[in-house]
Write a protein that holds these residues in place. Structure first.
Motif, PDB file in Angstrom:
ATOM      1  N   GLU A 939       1.247  -1.142   0.317  1.00  0.00           N
ATOM      2  CA  GLU A 939       0.450   0.121   0.210  1.00  0.00           C
ATOM      3  C   GLU A 939       1.262   1.267  -0.221  1.00  0.00           C
ATOM      4  O   GLU A 939       0.372   2.163  -0.765  1.00  0.00           O
ATOM      5  N   GLU A 940       1.968   0.870   1.163  1.00  0.00           N
ATOM      6  CA  GLU A 940       3.227   2.430   0.640  1.00  0.00           C
ATOM      7  C   GLU A 940       3.396   3.119  -0.549  1.00  0.00           C
ATOM      8  O   GLU A 940       3.480   3.816  -0.884  1.00  0.00           O
ATOM      9  N   ILE A 941       3.950   1.216  -1.096  1.00  0.00           N
ATOM     10  CA  ILE A 941       4.596   1.816  -2.299  1.00  0.00           C
ATOM     11  C   ILE A 941       3.643   2.376  -3.987  1.00  0.00           C
ATOM     12  O   ILE A 941       3.654   3.077  -4.361  1.00  0.00           O
ATOM     13  N   ASN A 942       2.771   1.330  -3.735  1.00  0.00           N
ATOM     14  CA  ASN A 942       1.163   1.935  -4.646  1.00  0.00           C
ATOM     15  C   ASN A 942       0.667   3.729  -4.143  1.00  0.00           C
ATOM     16  O   ASN A 942       0.418   4.171  -5.279  1.00  0.00           O
ATOM     17  N   THR A 943       1.375   3.823  -2.993  1.00  0.00           N
ATOM     18  CA  THR A 943       0.451   5.598  -2.842  1.00  0.00           C
ATOM     19  C   THR A 943       1.389   6.723  -3.240  1.00  0.00           C
ATOM     20  O   THR A 943       1.101   7.131  -3.927  1.00  0.00           O
TER      21      THR A 943
END
Length: 963
Positions: A939-943
């Motif tokens: 989720e952090e990477i995709n954000t």
């Protein structure tokens, strides 16, 4: 019996590539397997080891063996780094072994062994499988092909069963498992063509021209490893199969295995992996290089190319090389030439610094080229392309050395450097790393040299030096160079029609000029040993979990220290001070460029840089100067024995740098070469692109040639000198020494200086940049006939936040995922690029400067297409996100690299300790680093991807030759 090369349809991938137990008796085997091969050795089928008839003892920790099929192996048990091993597969064949219609096949095969093999027929799964085991291409897996060898390298990040199984399976398939399926060959042609484009250069073209003149009847200039367009585009499968079956044979291969291993288990594993490989009935023959004898008499050649960055003059002598067993006698003969040419190199260095100098550099060398050719070369680079004046220097120094030889002081200085280098090899031997040992063993196997211990090497050196003198060095020099068979070569941008005649006349005229013998100069003592009253360290803080000590002296000097045993007898340090690029005057473009070039080269008030080199010969000291975003730094490496001297030298540069005019002269003498390179290569537009991205902030603009010529040492002195003496100073030291020793050495040097400021505040306006607006497209050009271009995409990746090391890590992983998608799409599927990559760069000093960059070199006709593909790849990543498998495959190799870094002084010094008192968050970042990486979520990477990688946030840039 030939290998079976089955025709199996697979989807191809490509590799990342590029262009010793002492024997008491000569015939005593070094392993159980080797005992079976004496007959083969006697008949010459198995290539003998260098130590088999040498008077030099091999390293007893190294085990040598030969399988019954003639394949050789070398095993070395080495504990560092722990739980890691390194593998090398050496194939004693390269581009010189190719037939005329195979030019480029040797290198092409280096790619093809990754494109479908016996154990990995679906090649698309190999790289992901490696990544899941922590094996990263480039960092852990690589290969190269040269004229006379091909080498495959694996540095495994762990010794888990699954990792070792894959490593041996891959190496076994390289040797005897390539499928070489037609569709895979055809898909790889575009990648090879792209690599040929990316490696093309004026230097490579001049190499072809010069060697064609030197060796007109040899195949050497006709066998560049990259090959020809015709072969790359059209060579049928049979030519690949022919080369692979005749040259990838047991009798031409050596397997090297080093690391945290059990020798007996390793031998059995090697037998199981390679023992069943068969030799063909008609193996490939030794390469026939053609006629490599020296051309008779004095020959002259002139080569021109308007894209050359400088004018070079070379005096060359070639002769066939007669192989001699590596021995003490052979080493003393090589030593004589190494000493002679090192002295001549020092002479050229001094001449280039003199006022009125007509050369910018010069060198002399003699080496064995491709095991069959001895090549000696005298070279000078002409100032302002004035080759006529430079030719006089070349001839005079060439003849001076022949007439008068070398002085005692010159000899003593060079010998001291040699002895010191060998002594340091002995001191650092206990902490040699497995990858380095593996590569060294491979090189020794290739060159037929005995892999002796550093202790043995030092003993032989000192024994040889006892019987050596400047006179003997001179005699050896004359024996090689006193020959009428010389080739004078001029390489320049443009030449007059009668240049050959002028070269001949000037050279002949110079031979009649009387020359003076070199003067035997006295060496003065180092003048910087007393800096005043010693200082006493303040209270010491011990950061226990990182084992770092910190303290401050009464004069404000801050210290960070960590004692390590990672590199025996080695200490590294960096002293940071001042405001660096952030505090550079906005009115003087290029001031940092001049400062970086002249600070160390300017020497000290009491010693020039040349005098320092002589005074400090044989000592392990030196100071490098660097300009960072928010500080300047003085750095160096030393040993426990030389720690005091190293800190004295560093303190001397802080208190008495001289900014001598000779350093400025040298810098300005190099300007024509620098700007010719910028004009005719990608480096020029790349620099302009970087400046454009930050709105041409003067601190990030490379000066024009006129601006560079107008810069002066006095401007550098006015900028840097106050910061040398007054600004906050923080020194970090890491290595093989104790805190008591460090404090004692510092107390007499840095701690004895006057009081300094304790902080360096950089105003926020100096740290805030304006970035180019996006989306946008931009084209930068350079002048070249070489069809080489780059497609670049930049995404703004900083939202004006302060230091955020966690975001740096996540942005780096996001770039790694984009990098992997580019590899699959551009290289594997489309064959449009050889080495595309993506990287994140987030500044910890400047607001708004951060970016993610995608970079893909290739042909100009494809640049727009490739740039658009990259934009779409990133946009899809932003909108649809990455997968958990992609994140895991990028993270797993990262963990191996993180673990390895904990045993590297460079990591502790540069990443953790440097300026850690000015920025305490660096300590916390080091403490939580591994846990933070492990906590990173998809989720952090995709954000971040959604924030940075959208099409509207991109700048698509094309760099190509101007039409």
């Amino acid at each position: 019996m030939k290998k079976s090369i089955p025709l199996i349809t697979t989807i191809g991938i490509a590799c990342v590539g590029g262009f010793v137990l002492a024997q008491k008796e000569a015939n005593k085997p070094t392993s159980l397997v080797a005992a079976k091969t004496d007959t083969q050795r006697a008949t010459g089928k198995a290539r003998p080891w260098a130590q088999s008839d040498s008077d030099i003892s091999v390293d007893e920790k190294v085990v040598y063996g030969t399988l019954e099929n003639g394949m050789r192996y070398i095993i070395c048990k080495n504990p560092l780094p722990p739980k890691r091993v390194s593998m090398r597969l050496h194939v004693d064949a390269g581009s010189l072994n190719e037939a005329e219609n195979q030019r480029g096949v040797a290198h092409f095969l280096e790619h093809m062994v990754f494109n479908g093999t016996k154990h990995f027929p679906d090649a698309t799964k190999l790289i992901p499988q490696m990544q899941r085991l922590g094996i990263a291409f480039g960092a852990h897996a690589n290969a190269y092909t040269s004229f006379d060898e091909t080498v495959y390298m694996l540095d495994l990040p762990n010794i888990d069963k699954s990792t070792l199984n894959l490593g041996f399976a891959v190496m076994g398939d390289f040797a005897d498992g390539a499928l070489l399926e037609n569709s895979e060959i055809n898909e790889e042609r575009g990648v090879i063509s792209s690599e040929k484009t990316s490696r093309d250069s004026v230097g490579l073209r001049m190499f072809e021209k010069q060697f064609s003149a030197l060796l007109p009847n040899s195949i050497i200039p006709k066998r560049l490893p990259i090959g020809t367009d015709e072969v790359i585009a059209k060579a049928p499968r049979e030519r690949f199969v022919d080369f692979y079956t005749r040259f990838y044979t047991p009798e031409k291969m050596t397997f090297v295995y080093v690391g945290d291993l059990d020798v007996a288990t390793a031998e059995q594993r090697i037998q199981d992996t390679f023992g069943s490989i068969k030799n063909p009935k008609k193996p490939g023959p030794k390469a026939n290089l053609g006629d490599i004898s020296s051309q008779q008499g004095f020959n002259i050649s002139v080569f021109t190319d308007k894209e050359l960055s400088s004018t070079e003059i070379s005096l060359i002598h070639t002769q066939p090389h007669s192989y001699k067993t590596d021995s003490k006698t052979k080493r003393i003969e090589s030593l004589k030439f190494n000493i002679a040419h090192a002295i001549i190199n020092r002479r050229f260095s001094r001449l280039a610094k003199e006022e009125g100098a007509v050369i910018t550099s010069g060198s002399a060398s003699r080496s064995v080229f491709m095991r069959d050719l001895v090549l000696g070369s005298f070279d000078v680079t002409a100032l302002n392309n004035d080759w006529k004046a430079a030719l006089a220097v070349l001839e005079n120094e060439f003849r001076r050395a022949q007439l008068y030889g070398f002085t005692q002081s010159e000899y003593k200085e060079v010998v001291a450097e040699f002895i010191n280098a060998y002594e340091q090899s002995v001191e650092t031997a206990p902490t040699r790393k497995s990858d380095s040992i593996a590569s060294n063993l491979t090189e020794h196997a290739h060159t037929d040299a005995v892999y002796s211990t550093p202790e043995t090497d030092l003993v032989i050196l000192k024994e040889n030096l006892k019987s050596l003198s400047p006179t003997q060095v001179h005699d050896a020099f004359k024996a090689f160079w006193n020959t009428p068979d010389l080739h004078l070569i001029l390489s320049t941008q443009a030449a007059e029609a009668d240049s050959k005649e002028q070269l001949k006349e000037i050279y002949k005229f110079q031979t009649g000029i009387a020359l003076e013998a070199p003067i035997d100069k006295k060496v003065s003592a180092f003048a910087y040993t007393d800096f005043g009253k010693a200082g006493t360290a303040g209270p010491t803080t011990h950061i226990k979990d990182l084992d770092i000590h910190q303290w401050t002296y009464p004069n404000g000097v801050k210290v960070n220290f960590k004692q390590t045993n990672f590199d025996k007898n080695s200490i590294s340090m960096v002293a940071s001070f001042g405001t660096g690029k952030a505090g550079m005057p906005m009115t003087t473009i290029g001031l940092d460029t001049l400062a970086g070039a002249i600070f160390s080269a300017g020497g000290l008030g009491k010693h020039s840089s040349d005098e320092l080199r002589t005074i400090l010969a044989g000592r392990n000291v030196g100071v490098g100067f660097n300009i960072g975003d928010d500080s300047f730094s003085l750095s160096g490496s030393t040993t426990p024995k030389d720690l005091d001297l190293q800190l004295q030298l560093l303190t001397a540069y802080l208190t008495d740098p001289s900014f001598r005019p000779e350093a400025e002269r040298q810098f300005k003498a190099m300007l024509p070469k620098i700007y010719a390179q910028l004009k005719h290569t990608e480096q020029g537009p790349l620099g302009k692109m970087s400046a454009w991205f930050v709105n041409n902030d003067p601190r990030f603009v490379f000066p024009s040639e006129e601006q560079a010529k107008a810069l002066s040492s006095s401007q550098v002195k006015a900028w840097i000198s106050p910061q040398l003496t007054h600004n906050s100073l923080e020194i970090s030291i890491v290595g093989d020494t104790s805190i008591d020793t460090v404090q004692a050495a510092l107390s007499k040097t840095l701690a004895a200086l006057p009081t300094r400021n304790t902080s360096n505040d950089i105003p926020i306006e100096n740290r805030t940049l304006t970035i180019a607006k996006t989306p946008t497209e931009k084209t930068f050009t350079y002048q070249s006939e070489i069809e080489k271009a780059i497609a670049i995409v930049l995404w703004k990746a900083d939202d004006a936040t302060d230091r955020n090391l966690k975001k740096v890590r996540r942005a780096g992983l996001l770039a790694d995922i984009l990098d992997e998608r580019m590899r699959v799409e551009l290289r594997e599927k489309l064959g449009e690029a050889y080495s595309p990559f993506a990287r994140a760069s987030l500044s910890q000093t400047f607001k708004n400067k951060g970016s993610i960059m995608a970079y893909s070199p290739g042909k100009p006709a494809n640049t727009e297409k490739v740039g658009k593909i990259i934009v779409e790849l990133a946009n899809t990543l932003a909108k649809e996100g990455a997968t958990q498998d992609e994140l895991d495959r990028c993270l797993k190799p990262k963990f191996g690299l993180l673990e390895k870094s904990l045993r590297q002084n460079s990591y502790w010094l540069g990443t953790v300790m440097d300026r850690s008192q000015a920025y305490p968050d660096k300590i916390e970042a080091a403490r939580s680093r591994d846990a933070d990486y492990a906590s990173i979520t998809l989720e952090e990477i995709n954000t971040l991807a959604k924030k940075f990688c959208l099409k509207e946030n991109s700048a698509r840039i094309s760099i190509s030759p101007s039409k």
